[in-house]
Design a protein around this motif. Structure first.
Motif, PDB file in Angstrom:
ATOM      1  N   PHE A   4      38.238  26.341  35.096  1.00 25.65           N
ATOM      2  CA  PHE A   4      37.560  27.273  35.992  1.00 25.65           C
ATOM      3  C   PHE A   4      36.831  28.329  35.175  1.00 25.65           C
ATOM      4  N   ARG A  21      39.057  29.175  31.602  1.00 22.39           N
ATOM      5  CA  ARG A  21      40.381  28.686  31.218  1.00 22.39           C
ATOM      6  C   ARG A  21      40.565  27.252  31.698  1.00 22.39           C
ATOM      7  N   LEU A  23      43.180  24.419  33.262  1.00 23.86           N
ATOM      8  CA  LEU A  23      44.309  24.469  34.185  1.00 23.86           C
ATOM      9  C   LEU A  23      45.396  23.460  33.819  1.00 23.86           C
ATOM     10  N   GLY A  60      47.149  22.704  37.626  1.00 21.64           N
ATOM     11  CA  GLY A  60      47.404  24.084  38.003  1.00 21.64           C
ATOM     12  C   GLY A  60      46.425  24.574  39.058  1.00 21.64           C
ATOM     13  N   LYS A  61      46.830  25.599  39.813  1.00 19.13           N
ATOM     14  CA  LYS A  61      46.004  26.142  40.881  1.00 19.13           C
ATOM     15  C   LYS A  61      45.625  27.587  40.582  1.00 19.13           C
ATOM     16  N   ILE A  62      44.620  28.061  41.296  1.00 22.95           N
ATOM     17  CA  ILE A  62      44.108  29.416  41.115  1.00 22.95           C
ATOM     18  C   ILE A  62      44.422  30.244  42.353  1.00 22.95           C
ATOM     19  N   ILE A  65      43.508  36.239  44.094  1.00 27.23           N
ATOM     20  CA  ILE A  65      42.575  37.042  43.307  1.00 27.23           C
ATOM     21  C   ILE A  65      42.441  38.406  43.977  1.00 27.23           C
ATOM     22  N   LEU A  70      43.869  38.218  38.504  1.00 34.84           N
ATOM     23  CA  LEU A  70      43.605  36.853  38.956  1.00 34.84           C
ATOM     24  C   LEU A  70      44.752  35.991  38.475  1.00 34.84           C
ATOM     25  N   CYS A  71      45.373  35.237  39.377  1.00 36.23           N
ATOM     26  CA  CYS A  71      46.496  34.383  38.998  1.00 36.23           C
ATOM     27  C   CYS A  71      46.036  32.934  38.848  1.00 36.23           C
ATOM     28  N   TYR A  72      46.595  32.259  37.861  1.00 37.75           N
ATOM     29  CA  TYR A  72      46.338  30.830  37.697  1.00 37.75           C
ATOM     30  C   TYR A  72      47.531  30.225  36.967  1.00 37.75           C
ATOM     31  N   GLN A  73      47.731  28.915  37.190  1.00 40.64           N
ATOM     32  CA  GLN A  73      48.859  28.218  36.585  1.00 40.64           C
ATOM     33  C   GLN A  73      48.366  27.186  35.586  1.00 40.64           C
ATOM     34  N   LEU A  78      52.798  30.520  35.002  1.00 36.35           N
ATOM     35  CA  LEU A  78      51.890  31.250  35.883  1.00 36.35           C
ATOM     36  C   LEU A  78      51.422  32.496  35.140  1.00 36.35           C
TER      37      LEU A  78
END
Length: 373
Positions: A4, A21, A23, A60-62, A65, A70-73, A78
């Protein structure tokens, strides 16, 4: 797939992302196939793809926000990152791959795939502060911040709840057999077999539209497309005017349409037009502000002449969402159904472009007193 990018849309001089980044993480000494695979899940107006990385593991998911993070895995970790710089603010490890994460500026809820047990994290530092049991996957319609919009199809109950406080924020009840679908990420629609059509603001349950359409036998699903001026409702049910035969959807994101389509004024909620559409397919992701909506499918009808090699039966319909008029309809053999819609604002023209042909629609100046088309 699997990467992403974050852009600054206020910076008109640069087309480069602020940061990017992956994922998923690459195992040591493993060849990398850059293709990520996916299968489509969901309904009720929300289609999502369950993606896997090149090694067959859940991607991984986003999200969520916010202005602050902003969170992402990635893998089993995480991350919360600064939206502008990508600098990691905190990391939470040993989480199941492909977990869903939703929340707000105070708390995050992390839900492993296939479960309804949520881990509650403090948003500022990722510290675990508790656990909650959520409603089943089938009843979770959408998340708004840390609130959950749920739909109990058996009881016809639509509700917004706060899993942390376990409080109900609002609830409404509808007829048995009704169905619910999201409209974008801030409204929800309910369609009842009797013809009752309701649009609500998801955050507080405020009624935006309360109208009636023709009763729908054997209602299977519906979708609502929203523009600045109107709502367009399409559904699939038993429809006496539809031709016999079967339909093949060329993409999993398409939905079958079999019944009347309706156009409602967004401000007043009044019905503006009604148009019958039998055995067609619609992509809800197409731009809602275009005056023309495109429906296309592979249709197999009794009595149709046999087709040649590499030919597929093809049905195309172009609908003017302002008036409900069908401006183009065709059934033919086409080896490739993929198309794109091209808008030329300067020339006031819309083109539906296929591999071997295109359809051009151009607006015209109309004499005074003539209805808009």
């Amino acid at each position: 797939g699997g990467r992403f990018h974050v852009f600054d849309l206020l910076d008109e001089k640069s087309s480069e992302p602020l940061w990017s980044r992956m994922l998923y993480e690459v195992p040591p000494d493993r060849p990398v196939d850059p293709r990520a695979t996916s299968r489509w899940l969901g309904g009720r107006g929300v289609m999502s793809a369950l993606k896997h990385d090149p090694f067959g593991r859940p991607l991984g998911k986003i999200g969520p926000i916010t202005d602050d993070f902003l969170c992402y895995q990635v893998g089993t970790s995480l991350y919360a990152a600064d939206p502008l710089t990508g600098d990691v603010l905190w990391e939470k490890r040993n989480l199941p791959r492909g977990s869903d994460c939703f929340g707000d500026g105070e708390y995050l809820l992390v839900v492993p795939p296939g479960t309804h047990n949520a881990l509650v994290l403090r948003a500022i530092d990722g510290l675990e502060v508790g656990r909650r049991v959520l409603p089943s996957d089938e009843s979770r319609l959408f998340s708004l911040g840390r609130h959950l919009l749920t739909w109990d199809s058996a009881a016809g109950v639509l509700a917004l709840t706060d899993p942390l406080s376990e409080q109900v924020i609002w609830t409404q009840t509808f007829d048995a057999g009704a169905q619910a679908a999201m409209i974008a990420d801030d409204e929800v629609a309910v369609l009842e077999p009797s013809g009752g059509f309701t649009v609500l603001t998801a955050s507080d349950g405020t009624q935006r539209v309360q109208a009636g359409v023709d009763p729908i036998e054997k209602l299977q699903h519906f979708v609502v497309l929203r523009s600045d001026e109107r709502y367009v409702l399409m559904s699939r049910g038993a429809f006496a005017d539809a031709p016999d035969g079967r339909l093949t959807l060329p993409a999993p994101s398409l939905i079958e349409v079999n019944g009347h389509a309706y156009g409602f004024d967004r401000q007043s909620g009044t019905l503006v037009w009604k148009t019958p559409i039998g055995r067609q397919a619609f992509d809800p992701s197409q731009p809602s502000e275009l005056p023309i909506l495109t429906l296309a499918a592979q249709s197999y009808l009794p009595g149709r002449p046999a087709l040649g090699r590499n030919q597929r039966p093809f049905s195309l319909l172009l609908l003017d969402q302002r008036t409900g008029e069908i401006v183009f309809a065709d059934e033919s053999a086409n080896p490739n159904m993929r198309f794109q819609v091209v808008v030329d604002r300067e020339d006031s023209k819309i083109e539906v472009v296929f591999y071997t042909f295109k359809i051009s629609l151009k607006s015209r100046e109309r004499p005074a007193g003539e209805p808009a088309t």
